[in-house]
Design a protein around this motif. Structure first.
Motif, short mmCIF file in Angstrom:
data_model
loop_
_atom_site.label_atom_id
_atom_site.label_comp_id
_atom_site.label_asym_id
_atom_site.label_seq_id
_atom_site.Cartn_x
_atom_site.Cartn_y
_atom_site.Cartn_z
N SER A 11 0.82 -1.22 0.00
CA SER A 11 0.00 0.00 0.00
C SER A 11 0.85 1.27 0.00
O SER A 11 0.42 2.30 -0.49
CB SER A 11 -0.94 0.00 1.20
N THR A 25 3.25 -1.13 11.17
CA THR A 25 2.16 -1.59 10.31
C THR A 25 1.15 -2.40 11.10
O THR A 25 1.43 -2.89 12.19
CB THR A 25 2.67 -2.44 9.13
N THR A 27 -2.45 -5.14 10.14
CA THR A 27 -3.13 -5.90 9.11
C THR A 27 -4.60 -5.52 9.10
O THR A 27 -5.24 -5.51 10.16
CB THR A 27 -2.96 -7.41 9.35
N CYS A 28 -5.13 -5.22 7.93
CA CYS A 28 -6.55 -4.91 7.82
C CYS A 28 -7.35 -6.13 8.26
O CYS A 28 -7.12 -7.24 7.78
CB CYS A 28 -6.91 -4.54 6.37
N GLU A 33 -4.69 -7.08 4.15
CA GLU A 33 -3.57 -6.30 3.60
C GLU A 33 -2.78 -5.66 4.73
O GLU A 33 -3.35 -5.14 5.69
CB GLU A 33 -4.08 -5.22 2.66
N ILE A 35 -0.82 -2.66 6.13
CA ILE A 35 -0.84 -1.22 5.86
C ILE A 35 -0.11 -0.48 6.98
O ILE A 35 0.05 -1.00 8.08
CB ILE A 35 -2.29 -0.69 5.76
N ASP A 39 -1.91 5.04 8.36
CA ASP A 39 -2.86 5.09 7.26
C ASP A 39 -4.11 4.24 7.52
O ASP A 39 -5.01 4.19 6.69
CB ASP A 39 -2.21 4.61 5.95
N SER A 40 -4.15 3.57 8.65
CA SER A 40 -5.28 2.68 8.94
C SER A 40 -6.41 3.46 9.60
O SER A 40 -6.22 4.54 10.14
CB SER A 40 -4.84 1.53 9.84
N CYS A 49 -8.05 -0.97 6.19
CA CYS A 49 -7.44 -0.17 5.15
C CYS A 49 -8.50 0.81 4.63
O CYS A 49 -9.69 0.68 4.94
CB CYS A 49 -6.92 -1.05 4.02
N GLU A 50 -8.07 1.77 3.84
CA GLU A 50 -9.00 2.79 3.33
C GLU A 50 -10.11 2.18 2.50
O GLU A 50 -11.28 2.55 2.64
CB GLU A 50 -8.23 3.82 2.51
#
Length: 58
Positions: A11, A25, A27-28, A33, A35, A39-40, A49-50
């Motif tokens: 990502s 990081t 994990t979604c 994914e 990320i 950004d989460s 994730c987005e």
């Protein structure tokens, strides 16, 4: 660090060392994914994730 020992964050399109990847990081919870933590989206389901956040909460 050799590239083959680093963790690729798709990502963000860059590599992190394994320790940094563990710290920076998540994990979604929906799609799996990896990320960047910054950004989460934190939701009642956990980190998303987005794309998954938009799918659920539009």
């Amino acid at each position: 660090m050799p590239k083959d020992e680093a963790v690729y964050i798709e990502s963000a399109e860059f590599y992190l060392c394994p320790d940094c990847a563990e710290d920076e990081t998540v994990t979604c919870e929906r799609c799996g994914e990896r990320i960047l933590r910054d950004d989460s989206y934190l939701s009642p389901y956990g980190h998303l994730c987005e794309c998954c956040h938009d799918d659920l909460f539009g």
